[in-house]
Design a protein around this motif. Structure first.
Motif, short mmCIF file in Angstrom:
data_model
loop_
_atom_site.label_atom_id
_atom_site.label_comp_id
_atom_site.label_asym_id
_atom_site.label_seq_id
_atom_site.Cartn_x
_atom_site.Cartn_y
_atom_site.Cartn_z
N UNK A 265 39.86 -18.31 8.18
CA UNK A 265 39.78 -16.91 7.75
C UNK A 265 39.72 -16.78 6.24
N UNK A 266 38.86 -17.58 5.62
CA UNK A 266 38.83 -17.64 4.16
C UNK A 266 38.52 -16.31 3.51
N UNK A 267 37.63 -15.53 4.10
CA UNK A 267 37.24 -14.30 3.42
C UNK A 267 38.40 -13.32 3.29
N UNK A 298 45.34 -23.49 0.18
CA UNK A 298 44.51 -23.53 1.39
C UNK A 298 43.19 -24.24 1.14
N UNK A 299 42.54 -23.94 0.02
CA UNK A 299 41.26 -24.56 -0.28
C UNK A 299 41.42 -26.08 -0.41
N UNK A 300 42.46 -26.51 -1.11
CA UNK A 300 42.68 -27.95 -1.25
C UNK A 300 42.94 -28.60 0.12
N UNK A 301 43.74 -27.95 0.95
CA UNK A 301 44.03 -28.49 2.27
C UNK A 301 42.81 -28.53 3.18
N UNK A 302 42.01 -27.47 3.14
CA UNK A 302 40.82 -27.41 3.99
C UNK A 302 39.77 -28.42 3.55
N UNK A 303 39.68 -28.67 2.25
CA UNK A 303 38.79 -29.73 1.78
C UNK A 303 39.22 -31.09 2.35
N UNK A 304 40.52 -31.32 2.39
CA UNK A 304 41.02 -32.57 2.94
C UNK A 304 40.79 -32.64 4.44
N UNK A 305 41.01 -31.53 5.16
CA UNK A 305 40.71 -31.51 6.59
C UNK A 305 39.24 -31.84 6.83
N UNK A 332 30.35 -18.31 5.40
CA UNK A 332 29.50 -19.48 5.21
C UNK A 332 29.32 -19.78 3.72
N UNK A 333 29.21 -18.74 2.92
CA UNK A 333 29.13 -18.93 1.47
C UNK A 333 30.43 -19.54 0.94
N UNK A 334 31.57 -19.07 1.44
CA UNK A 334 32.86 -19.64 1.01
C UNK A 334 32.97 -21.11 1.42
N UNK A 338 33.55 -23.00 -1.88
CA UNK A 338 34.97 -23.31 -2.05
C UNK A 338 35.38 -24.62 -1.37
N UNK A 339 34.82 -24.90 -0.20
CA UNK A 339 35.29 -26.06 0.57
C UNK A 339 34.40 -27.28 0.42
N UNK A 340 33.28 -27.15 -0.27
CA UNK A 340 32.43 -28.30 -0.48
C UNK A 340 31.56 -28.69 0.69
N UNK A 341 31.40 -27.79 1.67
CA UNK A 341 30.45 -28.03 2.75
C UNK A 341 29.04 -28.01 2.18
N UNK A 342 28.17 -28.83 2.71
CA UNK A 342 26.75 -28.62 2.43
C UNK A 342 26.30 -27.40 3.22
N UNK A 343 25.21 -26.75 2.81
CA UNK A 343 24.71 -25.64 3.63
C UNK A 343 24.46 -26.05 5.08
N UNK A 344 23.96 -27.26 5.31
CA UNK A 344 23.75 -27.71 6.68
C UNK A 344 25.07 -27.78 7.44
#
Length: 434
Positions: A265-267, A298-305, A332-334, A338-344
């Motif tokens: 629920x990042x937004x 949360x952002x740091x933790x979700x990046x690690x997840x 999806x933008x977040x 924020x989380x370092x996902x690629x767009x794919x």
């Protein structure tokens, strides 16, 4: 929503099939409610099809929101969710359902309903074809213990293991698809901290075992480190938020990543911190109660997840005044920014993983032969600009079950003496693009 043509051919599209492969040019043939051919489509098989000229636009699966509240009414008055008359509230829910599909969302997981049967009635109305909306798995009011409700007027209270079992049984009797536990606080309440945990292990275990025994899944509002570990220990299927997950919890999530889902629920965090001033909650107040701290952790933790392969899904708690309905694809933008996902990766989380979340991964969330024809034709490349999915005007066609919910830019087929080629037995629809 239009009645399905027996056949629809999307011709000359960029196929983003949600297998992880790069988009490729080709055609996609739909018969009735299913995709039957992707890539090269035999001309004889497409005979008689209605043709949508793609002109290189992106054809992809409809999207999934893993944290949906049809009944959140775009208000800053949270208690007003309980006092809103049920008749008006049901109408709002049906409007929310339409807004979701207008936004390209064909799959939604209900994360709590403000009144007992709102979600269930909406799901059934969508399934019967009476009203437009996404495929929906309905919830009931969230369950909280005495002293642990975030909003009293929309909460079902239960205490102790037997109280939990009784509450679950009552919600199952309403016809819900899953159960929601509200296990921790929320800073905006002013009195209940996000790191507070209100459920006991025995209560979580009883609720989950009763729900699973009845064939229902369980999701949970769980921000604190301890609540995340409780969820994993006792089999909560979908963990919402997970903001303060500690190292032990991270290890537990990784060890159980084959069955557990996280929908942060990042937004909600971003908008509550930076965009709620007009509704009486300025950034200074949000930072003072801890939202900046929570977002950073949360952002740091979700990046690690994400690094560890835990399944993270979009769905940003939409329906509050500062997270209004219709802005769903901001998640999806977040994920990218924020989380370092690629767009794919972000798109896969909202499509292929969405199909799995809906328990229909073999027929939802991909553009492949045999899958249900839940498709969006996008005027743009979401891999180059993930924000294009936030613009409804760029979603030119929206299809669910082989039926068009939205059609933009159609013009009648030209007469045979014009330059356009008309193949015998195939209806060509030519568009006038702006």
């Amino acid at each position: 929503m239009t009645e399905p043509s027996e056949k629809t051919l999307f011709r000359n599209v960029s196929i983003l099939d949600s297998t992880g492969a790069e988009p490729y040019p080709g055609d996609v043939l739909v018969e009735n409610d299913r995709i039957v051919a992707v890539g090269e489509v035999d001309e004889s098989r497409a005979e008689g099809a209605r043709v949508i000229e793609g002109n290189g636009r992106t054809l992809m699966s409809g999207l999934c929101d893993a944290h949906t509240h049809f009944s959140w009414n775009n208000s800053a008055d949270l208690d007003g969710l309980g006092t809103m008359p049920v008749e008006e509230h049901l109408l709002f829910c049906l409007e929310s359902a339409r807004t979701y599909i207008d936004s390209g969302y064909t799959m939604c997981l209900g994360a709590a309903s403000a009144k007992d049967r709102l979600d269930v009635v909406c799901r059934d109305a969508i399934n019967s074809g009476r009203f437009p909306g996404p495929r929906y798995l309905a919830n009931g009011p969230e369950i909280a213990v005495t002293g642990g409700a975030l909003t009293h007027s929309i909460t079902k209270f239960a205490d102790g293991p037997e109280g939990m079992r009784k509450a679950v049984r009552e919600l199952v009797a309403l016809g819900v698809d899953q159960i929601k536990l509200s296990m921790t606080g929320e800073e905006i309440t002013g009195t209940q901290r996000a790191e507070d945990t209100y459920f006991s292990d025995d209560e979580v275990a009883a609720a989950v075992s009763e729900a699973h025994r009845r064939g229902k899944r369980v999701c949970a509002h769980a921000r604190s480190a301890e609540s995340v570990k409780m969820c994993v220990r006792h089999g909560v299927d979908v963990i919402y938020h997970a903001s303060f997950t500690d190292e032990e919890g991270m290890d537990m999530l990784e060890a159980n990543k084959d069955w557990v889902w996280v929908a942060p629920g990042l937004n909600w965090l971003v908008a509550t911190l930076y965009e709620a001033e007009a509704f009486g909650f300025p950034q200074e107040a949000a930072e003072a109660v801890g939202y900046k701290k929570e977002l950073d952790i949360a952002v740091a933790g979700l990046r690690e997840m994400h690094r560890r392969g835990v399944r993270i899904l979009p769905g940003g708690d939409y329906g509050f005044a500062w997270t209004p309905h219709g802005t769903y694809a901001r998640d999806l933008q977040h994920f990218v920014e924020l989380l370092g996902f690629t767009p794919m990766e972000a798109i896969l989380s909202a499509t292929a993983l969405g199909g799995e979340l809906m328990m229909r991964g073999d027929e939802l969330g991909k553009v492949q032969s045999g899958y249900l024809a839940d498709l969006i034709l996008v005027d743009g490349d979401p891999l180059a600009d993930i924000t294009v999915l936030q613009d409804q005007d760029k979603l030119h066609y929206i299809m669910k079950d082989g039926r068009f919910h939205k059609e933009q830019g159609d013009a009648p087929a030209p007469p045979p003496d014009q330059d356009e080629l008309v193949t015998s037995g195939t209806q060509h629809v030519v568009e006038r693009r702006p």
